[in-house]
Design a protein around this motif. Structure first.
Motif, mmCIF file in Angstrom:
data_model
loop_
_atom_site.group_PDB
_atom_site.id
_atom_site.type_symbol
_atom_site.label_atom_id
_atom_site.label_comp_id
_atom_site.label_asym_id
_atom_site.label_seq_id
_atom_site.Cartn_x
_atom_site.Cartn_y
_atom_site.Cartn_z
ATOM 1 N N ILE A 91 0.847 -1.201 0.000
ATOM 2 C CA ILE A 91 0.000 0.000 0.000
ATOM 3 C C ILE A 91 0.879 1.247 0.000
ATOM 4 C CG2 ILE A 91 -1.661 1.379 1.351
ATOM 5 C CD1 ILE A 91 -3.088 -1.005 0.287
ATOM 6 N N ASN A 92 1.872 1.279 0.887
ATOM 7 C CA ASN A 92 2.776 2.436 0.983
ATOM 8 C C ASN A 92 3.549 2.654 -0.311
ATOM 9 O OD1 ASN A 92 2.326 3.345 3.671
ATOM 10 N ND2 ASN A 92 3.494 1.631 4.469
ATOM 11 N N SER A 93 4.083 1.572 -0.865
ATOM 12 C CA SER A 93 4.891 1.651 -2.083
ATOM 13 C C SER A 93 4.063 2.105 -3.276
ATOM 14 C CB SER A 93 5.518 0.278 -2.361
ATOM 15 O OG SER A 93 6.175 0.279 -3.596
ATOM 16 N N SER A 94 2.893 1.498 -3.445
ATOM 17 C CA SER A 94 2.005 1.818 -4.564
ATOM 18 C C SER A 94 1.550 3.278 -4.503
ATOM 19 C CB SER A 94 0.796 0.878 -4.517
ATOM 20 O OG SER A 94 -0.055 1.104 -5.593
ATOM 21 N N SER A 95 1.203 3.731 -3.302
ATOM 22 C CA SER A 95 0.767 5.109 -3.098
ATOM 23 C C SER A 95 1.889 6.089 -3.429
ATOM 24 C CB SER A 95 0.316 5.295 -1.648
ATOM 25 O OG SER A 95 0.098 6.665 -1.373
ATOM 26 N N LYS A 96 3.058 5.829 -2.890
ATOM 27 C CA LYS A 96 4.201 6.727 -3.069
ATOM 28 C C LYS A 96 4.585 6.856 -4.543
ATOM 29 C CE LYS A 96 8.788 7.593 -1.140
ATOM 30 N NZ LYS A 96 9.861 7.057 -0.269
ATOM 31 N N GLN A 97 4.607 5.734 -5.244
ATOM 32 C CA GLN A 97 4.996 5.739 -6.661
ATOM 33 C C GLN A 97 4.060 6.594 -7.508
ATOM 34 O OE1 GLN A 97 5.577 1.787 -8.318
ATOM 35 N NE2 GLN A 97 6.833 1.162 -6.579
ATOM 36 N N LEU A 98 2.749 6.413 -7.337
ATOM 37 C CA LEU A 98 1.804 7.159 -8.171
ATOM 38 C C LEU A 98 1.740 8.633 -7.787
ATOM 39 C CD1 LEU A 98 -0.097 7.241 -10.504
ATOM 40 C CD2 LEU A 98 -1.906 6.293 -9.080
ATOM 41 N N VAL A 99 1.844 8.947 -6.499
ATOM 42 C CA VAL A 99 1.853 10.356 -6.069
ATOM 43 C C VAL A 99 3.067 11.064 -6.665
ATOM 44 C CG1 VAL A 99 2.204 11.911 -4.096
ATOM 45 C CG2 VAL A 99 0.494 10.103 -3.961
ATOM 46 N N ASN A 100 4.219 10.396 -6.658
ATOM 47 C CA ASN A 100 5.435 10.981 -7.239
ATOM 48 C C ASN A 100 5.284 11.211 -8.744
ATOM 49 O OD1 ASN A 100 6.815 11.159 -4.830
ATOM 50 N ND2 ASN A 100 7.832 9.193 -5.040
ATOM 51 N N LYS A 101 4.618 10.265 -9.413
ATOM 52 C CA LYS A 101 4.375 10.430 -10.850
ATOM 53 C C LYS A 101 3.462 11.619 -11.105
ATOM 54 C CE LYS A 101 4.881 5.683 -12.580
ATOM 55 N NZ LYS A 101 4.161 4.507 -13.110
ATOM 56 N N ALA A 102 2.415 11.727 -10.296
ATOM 57 C CA ALA A 102 1.424 12.802 -10.474
ATOM 58 C C ALA A 102 2.055 14.181 -10.346
ATOM 59 C CB ALA A 102 0.297 12.647 -9.469
ATOM 60 N N LYS A 103 3.112 14.281 -9.549
ATOM 61 C CA LYS A 103 3.775 15.570 -9.326
ATOM 62 C C LYS A 103 4.427 16.126 -10.584
ATOM 63 C CE LYS A 103 4.536 14.996 -4.381
ATOM 64 N NZ LYS A 103 5.499 14.723 -3.298
ATOM 65 N N SER A 104 4.640 15.268 -11.585
ATOM 66 C CA SER A 104 5.235 15.742 -12.833
ATOM 67 C C SER A 104 4.304 15.543 -14.031
ATOM 68 C CB SER A 104 6.560 15.021 -13.093
ATOM 69 O OG SER A 104 6.345 13.626 -13.208
ATOM 70 N N PHE A 105 3.100 15.017 -13.776
ATOM 71 C CA PHE A 105 2.122 14.768 -14.843
ATOM 72 C C PHE A 105 1.386 16.049 -15.259
ATOM 73 C CE2 PHE A 105 0.957 9.994 -14.080
ATOM 74 C CZ PHE A 105 1.958 9.620 -14.958
ATOM 75 N N THR A 106 1.046 16.109 -16.542
ATOM 76 C CA THR A 106 0.032 17.073 -16.977
ATOM 77 C C THR A 106 -1.311 16.379 -16.765
ATOM 78 O OG1 THR A 106 -0.017 16.224 -19.234
ATOM 79 C CG2 THR A 106 1.561 18.005 -18.771
ATOM 80 N N LYS A 107 -2.409 17.119 -16.896
ATOM 81 C CA LYS A 107 -3.733 16.501 -16.754
ATOM 82 C C LYS A 107 -3.926 15.400 -17.802
ATOM 83 C CE LYS A 107 -5.907 20.520 -16.842
ATOM 84 N NZ LYS A 107 -7.007 21.518 -16.875
ATOM 85 N N GLU A 108 -3.445 15.683 -19.016
ATOM 86 C CA GLU A 108 -3.581 14.723 -20.115
ATOM 87 C C GLU A 108 -2.796 13.447 -19.834
ATOM 88 O OE1 GLU A 108 -4.826 18.544 -21.154
ATOM 89 O OE2 GLU A 108 -2.791 17.977 -20.519
ATOM 90 N N GLU A 109 -1.590 13.598 -19.287
ATOM 91 C CA GLU A 109 -0.748 12.430 -18.976
ATOM 92 C C GLU A 109 -1.373 11.581 -17.874
ATOM 93 O OE1 GLU A 109 3.722 14.063 -20.112
ATOM 94 O OE2 GLU A 109 2.866 14.530 -18.158
ATOM 95 N N LEU A 110 -1.952 12.259 -16.874
ATOM 96 C CA LEU A 110 -2.609 11.521 -15.789
ATOM 97 C C LEU A 110 -3.808 10.746 -16.339
ATOM 98 C CD1 LEU A 110 -2.978 10.766 -12.811
ATOM 99 C CD2 LEU A 110 -4.312 12.846 -12.516
ATOM 100 N N ASN A 111 -4.613 11.405 -17.161
ATOM 101 C CA ASN A 111 -5.786 10.742 -17.737
ATOM 102 C C ASN A 111 -5.383 9.544 -18.600
ATOM 103 O OD1 ASN A 111 -7.412 12.597 -16.491
ATOM 104 N ND2 ASN A 111 -7.824 13.813 -18.318
ATOM 105 N N GLU A 112 -4.300 9.712 -19.352
ATOM 106 C CA GLU A 112 -3.812 8.628 -20.211
ATOM 107 C C GLU A 112 -3.333 7.448 -19.363
ATOM 108 O OE1 GLU A 112 -0.238 7.974 -23.424
ATOM 109 O OE2 GLU A 112 -1.079 9.993 -23.252
ATOM 110 N N PHE A 113 -2.616 7.769 -18.293
ATOM 111 C CA PHE A 113 -2.106 6.734 -17.393
ATOM 112 C C PHE A 113 -3.264 5.964 -16.741
ATOM 113 C CE2 PHE A 113 -1.043 5.396 -13.069
ATOM 114 C CZ PHE A 113 0.067 4.591 -13.299
ATOM 115 N N LEU A 114 -4.243 6.693 -16.245
ATOM 116 C CA LEU A 114 -5.382 6.063 -15.570
ATOM 117 C C LEU A 114 -6.246 5.264 -16.543
ATOM 118 C CD1 LEU A 114 -6.463 8.891 -13.085
ATOM 119 C CD2 LEU A 114 -5.170 6.824 -12.579
ATOM 120 N N SER A 115 -6.306 5.741 -17.771
ATOM 121 C CA SER A 115 -7.059 5.023 -18.803
ATOM 122 C C SER A 115 -6.429 3.660 -19.072
ATOM 123 C CB SER A 115 -7.085 5.858 -20.087
ATOM 124 O OG SER A 115 -7.865 5.218 -21.065
#
Length: 201
Positions: A91-115
Protein backbone atom coordinates in the motif's frame (compact mmCIF):
# COMPACT_ATOMS: atom_id res chain seq x y z
CA UNK A 1 -12.73 -24.37 1.81
CA UNK A 2 -11.62 -21.78 4.40
CA UNK A 3 -14.15 -20.17 6.70
CA UNK A 4 -14.82 -16.53 5.86
CA UNK A 5 -13.43 -14.21 8.55
CA UNK A 6 -15.92 -12.04 10.41
CA UNK A 7 -15.48 -8.44 11.56
CA UNK A 8 -15.00 -9.84 15.07
CA UNK A 9 -12.15 -12.00 13.75
CA UNK A 10 -10.53 -8.96 12.13
CA UNK A 11 -10.88 -6.91 15.31
CA UNK A 12 -9.40 -9.73 17.35
CA UNK A 13 -6.39 -9.91 15.00
CA UNK A 14 -6.07 -6.13 15.13
CA UNK A 15 -5.89 -6.03 18.93
CA UNK A 16 -3.31 -8.82 18.96
CA UNK A 17 -1.06 -6.80 16.64
CA UNK A 18 -1.82 -3.42 18.22
CA UNK A 19 -2.27 -4.02 21.97
CA UNK A 20 -2.19 -0.33 22.85
CA UNK A 21 -4.84 2.11 24.00
CA UNK A 22 -5.97 4.32 21.10
CA UNK A 23 -6.66 7.93 22.20
CA UNK A 24 -10.42 8.56 22.14
CA UNK A 25 -10.33 11.13 19.33
CA UNK A 26 -8.69 8.59 16.96
CA UNK A 27 -10.68 5.53 18.01
CA UNK A 28 -13.54 6.13 15.57
CA UNK A 29 -11.13 6.43 12.63
CA UNK A 30 -9.42 3.15 13.51
CA UNK A 31 -12.73 1.34 13.91
CA UNK A 32 -14.25 2.74 10.70
CA UNK A 33 -11.19 1.89 8.60
CA UNK A 34 -10.97 -1.56 10.10
CA UNK A 35 -14.61 -2.31 9.27
CA UNK A 36 -14.38 -0.72 5.81
CA UNK A 37 -11.29 -2.72 4.84
CA UNK A 38 -12.92 -5.89 6.17
CA UNK A 39 -15.97 -5.34 3.96
CA UNK A 40 -13.85 -4.45 0.91
CA UNK A 41 -11.72 -7.58 1.36
CA UNK A 42 -14.86 -9.66 0.72
CA UNK A 43 -16.00 -7.75 -2.37
CA UNK A 44 -15.44 -9.89 -5.46
CA UNK A 45 -14.97 -6.92 -7.84
CA UNK A 46 -12.76 -4.87 -5.55
CA UNK A 47 -9.22 -4.15 -6.72
CA UNK A 48 -6.37 -2.96 -4.48
CA UNK A 49 -4.98 -0.54 -7.06
CA UNK A 50 -2.81 2.58 -6.77
CA UNK A 51 -5.75 4.97 -6.42
CA UNK A 52 -7.11 2.93 -3.53
CA UNK A 53 -3.63 2.88 -1.94
CA UNK A 54 -3.33 6.67 -2.22
CA UNK A 55 -6.79 7.17 -0.74
CA UNK A 56 -6.13 4.86 2.19
CA UNK A 57 -2.79 6.51 2.99
CA UNK A 58 -4.27 9.99 2.67
CA UNK A 59 -7.25 9.26 4.94
CA UNK A 60 -5.04 7.62 7.54
CA UNK A 61 -2.35 10.32 7.55
CA UNK A 62 -4.83 13.21 7.69
CA UNK A 63 -6.89 11.70 10.50
CA UNK A 64 -3.90 10.65 12.62
CA UNK A 65 -2.44 14.15 12.61
CA UNK A 66 -1.14 14.86 16.12
CA UNK A 67 -1.39 11.21 17.20
CA UNK A 68 0.72 10.43 20.25
CA UNK A 69 2.88 8.53 20.81
CA UNK A 70 4.01 9.17 17.22
CA UNK A 71 5.93 5.88 17.09
CA UNK A 72 2.58 4.06 17.24
CA UNK A 73 1.27 5.59 13.99
CA UNK A 74 3.02 3.13 11.65
CA UNK A 75 2.12 0.21 13.92
CA UNK A 76 -1.53 1.30 13.88
CA UNK A 77 -1.63 1.51 10.08
CA UNK A 78 0.09 -1.87 9.71
CA UNK A 79 -2.34 -3.53 12.14
CA UNK A 80 -5.43 -2.10 10.40
CA UNK A 81 -4.14 -3.40 7.06
CA UNK A 82 -2.79 -6.77 8.21
CA UNK A 83 -5.90 -7.86 10.10
CA UNK A 84 -7.86 -7.64 6.84
CA UNK A 85 -5.31 -9.21 4.50
CA UNK A 86 -3.96 -5.95 3.05
CA UNK A 87 -0.18 -5.63 2.74
CA UNK A 88 0.85 -2.27 4.28
CA UNK A 89 4.24 -2.33 2.51
CA UNK A 90 2.54 -2.71 -0.87
CA UNK A 91 0.00 0.00 0.00
CA UNK A 92 2.78 2.44 0.98
CA UNK A 93 4.89 1.65 -2.08
CA UNK A 94 2.00 1.82 -4.56
CA UNK A 95 0.77 5.11 -3.10
CA UNK A 96 4.20 6.73 -3.07
CA UNK A 97 5.00 5.74 -6.66
CA UNK A 98 1.80 7.16 -8.17
CA UNK A 99 1.85 10.36 -6.07
CA UNK A 100 5.44 10.98 -7.24
CA UNK A 101 4.38 10.43 -10.85
CA UNK A 102 1.42 12.80 -10.47
CA UNK A 103 3.78 15.57 -9.33
CA UNK A 104 5.24 15.74 -12.83
CA UNK A 105 2.12 14.77 -14.84
CA UNK A 106 0.03 17.07 -16.98
CA UNK A 107 -3.73 16.50 -16.75
CA UNK A 108 -3.58 14.72 -20.11
CA UNK A 109 -0.75 12.43 -18.98
CA UNK A 110 -2.61 11.52 -15.79
CA UNK A 111 -5.79 10.74 -17.74
CA UNK A 112 -3.81 8.63 -20.21
CA UNK A 113 -2.11 6.73 -17.39
CA UNK A 114 -5.38 6.06 -15.57
CA UNK A 115 -7.06 5.02 -18.80
CA UNK A 116 -4.37 2.36 -19.31
CA UNK A 117 -4.76 1.16 -15.72
CA UNK A 118 -8.54 1.03 -16.11
CA UNK A 119 -8.30 -1.01 -19.32
CA UNK A 120 -6.16 -3.57 -17.50
CA UNK A 121 -8.66 -3.94 -14.65
CA UNK A 122 -12.03 -3.50 -16.34
CA UNK A 123 -13.62 -6.39 -14.48
CA UNK A 124 -12.63 -4.88 -11.11
CA UNK A 125 -14.66 -1.71 -10.94
CA UNK A 126 -15.92 -1.73 -7.37
CA UNK A 127 -16.18 1.80 -5.96
CA UNK A 128 -15.40 2.85 -2.40
CA UNK A 129 -15.05 6.27 -0.77
CA UNK A 130 -11.35 5.48 -0.34
CA UNK A 131 -11.03 5.58 -4.15
CA UNK A 132 -12.68 9.02 -4.17
CA UNK A 133 -10.08 10.37 -1.75
CA UNK A 134 -7.35 8.78 -3.89
CA UNK A 135 -8.65 10.71 -6.91
CA UNK A 136 -8.81 13.94 -4.88
CA UNK A 137 -5.22 13.51 -3.66
CA UNK A 138 -3.97 12.70 -7.18
CA UNK A 139 -5.59 15.76 -8.70
CA UNK A 140 -4.28 18.00 -5.91
CA UNK A 141 -0.72 16.85 -6.74
CA UNK A 142 -0.91 17.88 -10.41
CA UNK A 143 1.41 20.89 -10.96
CA UNK A 144 -1.15 22.60 -13.21
CA UNK A 145 -3.78 22.45 -10.45
CA UNK A 146 -1.63 23.20 -7.39
CA UNK A 147 -3.12 26.68 -7.14
CA UNK A 148 -6.18 25.92 -9.23
CA UNK A 149 -9.70 27.14 -8.56
CA UNK A 150 -12.26 24.75 -7.14
CA UNK A 151 -14.13 24.52 -10.45
CA UNK A 152 -10.94 23.48 -12.30
CA UNK A 153 -10.16 20.84 -9.69
CA UNK A 154 -13.75 19.58 -9.72
CA UNK A 155 -13.72 19.40 -13.52
CA UNK A 156 -10.64 17.18 -13.45
CA UNK A 157 -12.13 14.99 -10.69
CA UNK A 158 -15.22 14.66 -12.89
CA UNK A 159 -13.06 13.64 -15.89
CA UNK A 160 -11.24 10.99 -13.88
CA UNK A 161 -14.46 9.68 -12.32
CA UNK A 162 -15.95 9.27 -15.79
CA UNK A 163 -12.76 7.61 -17.03
CA UNK A 164 -12.87 5.06 -14.20
CA UNK A 165 -16.61 4.48 -14.49
CA UNK A 166 -17.45 6.10 -11.15
CA UNK A 167 -20.55 8.23 -10.60
CA UNK A 168 -19.27 11.79 -10.18
CA UNK A 169 -22.07 12.86 -7.82
CA UNK A 170 -21.06 10.08 -5.45
CA UNK A 171 -17.34 10.89 -5.72
CA UNK A 172 -18.05 14.58 -5.11
CA UNK A 173 -20.22 13.79 -2.07
CA UNK A 174 -17.52 11.53 -0.53
CA UNK A 175 -14.79 14.13 -1.10
CA UNK A 176 -16.96 16.89 0.37
CA UNK A 177 -17.70 14.80 3.46
CA UNK A 178 -14.00 13.94 3.81
CA UNK A 179 -12.97 17.62 3.73
CA UNK A 180 -15.70 18.50 6.23
CA UNK A 181 -14.56 15.74 8.61
CA UNK A 182 -10.93 16.87 8.36
CA UNK A 183 -12.02 20.36 9.40
CA UNK A 184 -13.96 18.96 12.35
CA UNK A 185 -10.92 16.89 13.36
CA UNK A 186 -8.67 19.98 13.25
CA UNK A 187 -11.12 21.93 15.40
CA UNK A 188 -11.36 19.08 17.93
CA UNK A 189 -7.55 18.85 18.17
CA UNK A 190 -7.31 22.63 18.64
CA UNK A 191 -9.84 22.49 21.50
CA UNK A 192 -7.93 19.64 23.15
CA UNK A 193 -4.67 21.60 22.78
CA UNK A 194 -6.23 24.73 24.30
CA UNK A 195 -7.65 22.73 27.21
CA UNK A 196 -4.27 21.15 27.89
CA UNK A 197 -2.58 24.57 27.82
CA UNK A 198 -5.14 26.14 30.16
CA UNK A 199 -4.85 23.22 32.59
CA UNK A 200 -1.09 23.73 32.78
CA UNK A 201 -1.45 27.44 33.61
Amino acid sequence: MSVRATISDSKSEFHKEFPYVIPAIYRKLADELLVELHLLSHQKNFKKDSIFAIGLKEIFSKFTSGYKPSEHITKLFDAICNCNGFNPIEINSSSKQLVNKAKSFTKEELNEFLSEVNNETKENGYYSRINAIGIYKLVSELPSLKDGKDEEINKEINNISELLGYQYSRVEKDISMYKSNIEKMKQALEIISLNLTSNKN
